[in-house]
Scaffold this motif. Structure first.
Motif, PDB file in Angstrom:
ATOM      1  N   ILE A   7       0.829  -1.157   0.082  1.00  9.93           N
ATOM      2  CA  ILE A   7      -0.184   0.171  -0.097  1.00  9.93           C
ATOM      3  C   ILE A   7       0.891   1.301  -0.186  1.00  9.93           C
ATOM      4  N   GLU A   8       1.802   1.289   0.855  1.00 10.12           N
ATOM      5  CA  GLU A   8       2.849   2.376   0.674  1.00 10.12           C
ATOM      6  C   GLU A   8       3.314   2.642  -0.522  1.00 10.12           C
ATOM      7  N   ASP A  16       0.225  11.877  -9.026  1.00  3.53           N
ATOM      8  CA  ASP A  16      -0.290  13.073  -9.761  1.00  3.53           C
ATOM      9  C   ASP A  16      -1.224  14.067  -8.690  1.00  3.53           C
ATOM     10  N   GLY A  17      -1.797  15.031  -9.084  1.00  2.00           N
ATOM     11  CA  GLY A  17      -2.436  15.900  -8.053  1.00  2.00           C
ATOM     12  C   GLY A  17      -3.516  15.227  -7.467  1.00  2.00           C
ATOM     13  N   ASP A  18      -4.155  13.996  -7.901  1.00  2.00           N
ATOM     14  CA  ASP A  18      -5.323  13.530  -7.251  1.00  2.00           C
ATOM     15  C   ASP A  18      -5.241  12.177  -6.855  1.00  2.00           C
ATOM     16  N   THR A  19      -3.957  12.115  -5.901  1.00  2.00           N
ATOM     17  CA  THR A  19      -3.572  10.748  -5.406  1.00  2.00           C
ATOM     18  C   THR A  19      -4.620  10.336  -4.160  1.00  2.00           C
ATOM     19  N   PRO A  20      -4.976   9.037  -4.417  1.00  4.58           N
ATOM     20  CA  PRO A  20      -5.929   8.431  -3.447  1.00  4.58           C
ATOM     21  C   PRO A  20      -5.047   8.267  -2.186  1.00  4.58           C
ATOM     22  N   SER A  21      -6.102   8.127  -1.074  1.00 10.03           N
ATOM     23  CA  SER A  21      -5.231   7.950   0.168  1.00 10.03           C
ATOM     24  C   SER A  21      -4.899   6.481   0.462  1.00 10.03           C
ATOM     25  N   SER A  22      -3.966   6.253   1.356  1.00  5.05           N
ATOM     26  CA  SER A  22      -3.560   4.745   1.587  1.00  5.05           C
ATOM     27  C   SER A  22      -4.571   4.064   1.988  1.00  5.05           C
ATOM     28  N   GLU A  23      -5.821   4.497   2.598  1.00  6.67           N
ATOM     29  CA  GLU A  23      -6.868   3.765   2.938  1.00  6.67           C
ATOM     30  C   GLU A  23      -7.698   3.342   1.880  1.00  6.67           C
ATOM     31  N   GLN A  24      -7.959   4.329   0.861  1.00 10.52           N
ATOM     32  CA  GLN A  24      -8.746   3.927  -0.622  1.00 10.52           C
ATOM     33  C   GLN A  24      -7.758   2.954  -1.282  1.00 10.52           C
TER      34      GLN A  24
END
Length: 84
Positions: A7-8, A16-24
């Motif tokens: 995940i990390e 990119d500018g719209d990076t999903p969170s680690s949770e996503q």
């Protein structure tokens, strides 16, 4: 690399500018590979007799009752230092 490391690593790759969170990203990893409580999409496809092919990475398959990964050419060449 365990689940957290994967995940990390995926989070770092997504710059990119719209990076999903680690949770996503964790939910995506779980949806693909599954958890102890629930099978993922790859396991469900294998159980249904399908082969899951990811171009360049390889294919997950069930052969004679044994599941495995047949690496694709791109993965094999990268791991063995023939491309970089």
């Amino acid at each position: 690399m365990d689940r957290s490391g994967l995940i990390e690593a995926v989070t770092r790759k997504m710059t990119d500018g719209d990076t999903p969170s680690s949770e996503q990203i964790g939910r995506v990893v779980d949806a693909l590979f599954g958890t102890v409580e629930e099978a993922g999409a790859i396991a469900e496809a294998l159980k249904a007799g399908e082969t899951v092919t990811l171009l360049g990475f390889g294919s997950f398959h069930d052969e004679d009752g044994t599941t495995g990964l047949r690496p694709g050419k791109a993965l094999d060449e990268f791991v063995h230092g023939r491309v970089g």
